[in-house]
Design a protein around this motif. Structure first.
Motif, mmCIF file in Angstrom:
data_model
loop_
_atom_site.group_PDB
_atom_site.id
_atom_site.type_symbol
_atom_site.label_atom_id
_atom_site.label_comp_id
_atom_site.label_asym_id
_atom_site.label_seq_id
_atom_site.Cartn_x
_atom_site.Cartn_y
_atom_site.Cartn_z
ATOM 1 N N ARG A 1 16.562 -6.363 0.762
ATOM 2 C CA ARG A 1 15.939 -7.587 1.235
ATOM 3 C C ARG A 1 14.276 -7.680 0.813
ATOM 4 N N LEU A 2 13.850 -6.578 0.509
ATOM 5 C CA LEU A 2 12.539 -6.628 -0.026
ATOM 6 C C LEU A 2 12.388 -7.073 -1.340
ATOM 7 N N PRO A 3 11.267 -8.084 -1.725
ATOM 8 C CA PRO A 3 11.032 -8.544 -2.908
ATOM 9 C C PRO A 3 11.075 -7.554 -3.980
ATOM 10 N N ASP A 4 11.238 -8.143 -5.363
ATOM 11 C CA ASP A 4 10.945 -7.024 -6.288
ATOM 12 C C ASP A 4 9.628 -6.617 -6.676
ATOM 13 N N ASP A 5 8.681 -7.312 -6.113
ATOM 14 C CA ASP A 5 7.410 -6.722 -6.258
ATOM 15 C C ASP A 5 6.738 -6.159 -5.041
ATOM 16 N N ALA A 6 7.449 -5.565 -4.190
ATOM 17 C CA ALA A 6 7.269 -4.887 -3.003
ATOM 18 C C ALA A 6 6.467 -3.649 -3.346
ATOM 19 N N THR A 7 5.301 -3.398 -2.569
ATOM 20 C CA THR A 7 4.649 -2.043 -2.580
ATOM 21 C C THR A 7 5.461 -0.933 -2.231
ATOM 22 N N GLU A 8 5.366 0.445 -2.571
ATOM 23 C CA GLU A 8 6.001 1.542 -2.190
ATOM 24 C C GLU A 8 5.956 1.711 -0.899
ATOM 25 N N THR A 9 4.690 1.552 0.051
ATOM 26 C CA THR A 9 4.352 1.379 0.966
ATOM 27 C C THR A 9 4.945 0.226 2.190
ATOM 28 N N VAL A 10 5.610 0.464 3.023
ATOM 29 C CA VAL A 10 6.274 -0.554 3.725
ATOM 30 C C VAL A 10 5.493 -0.656 5.147
ATOM 31 N N ARG A 11 5.820 -1.795 5.915
ATOM 32 C CA ARG A 11 5.263 -1.882 7.347
ATOM 33 C C ARG A 11 6.425 -1.900 8.213
#
Length: 156
Positions: free
Chosen positions: A98-108
């Protein structure tokens, strides 16, 4: 900060109780009915809605049970915290599709005490006691989708 930035900041902070209530509702629905988190949501300050894939609608009594449980969690005065990790570190804990394609490698990851945790970028309260009273204002079932519309009665 100009007036537009101040207005945007107020809107973000005003939605924090509702956004945190969304997390609690998602955790409650999955714990009680094993339906997973909402497949879609629309969160606003005055009312919000979440859609769950379910084979049948909940009864009025079951909806009342959900509302009661969410309010119990809110009244438990749970701290809301965050952690940061790499997508690789959390791949087994969360559905990363469900993460967007441009999500960063670090997630919150946002935690509501030990009750709920999920990936999130939104604003939240620091403790559930800031949320107010949760109430389900309506539900609807259509073609395998169960919608819950909810509101908050904010504390003074």
């Amino acid at each position: 900060m100009d007036i537009n930035e101040a207005s945007d900041k107020f809107k973000e902070e005003a939605i924090a109780p509702m956004h945190t209530a969304e997390h609690i509702l998602n955790g409650t629905m999955d714990r009680m009915w094993h339906c997973g988190r909402a497949v879609s949501s629309h969160v606003e300050r005055k009312k919000s809605k979440l859609d769950y894939r379910m084979s049948a609608p909940l009864s009025a009594e079951q909806v009342a049970e959900v509302e009661k449980k969410v309010n119990e969690v809110i009244k438990a005065h749970l701290d809301v915290s965050e952690e940061f990790a790499s997508q690789q570190q959390v791949a087994e804990r969360f559905d990363l599709k469900r993460l967007p394609d441009d999500a960063t490698e670090t997630v919150r990851i946002v935690h509501v005490g030990n009750y709920d945790e999920c990936l999130c970028v939104g604003r939240h309260v620091s403790n559930t006691c800031e949320i107010g009273r949760f109430r389900i204002s309506s539900t609807r079932f259509d073609n395998g989708m169960f919608r819950i519309v909810f509101r908050l009665d904010y504390p003074d």
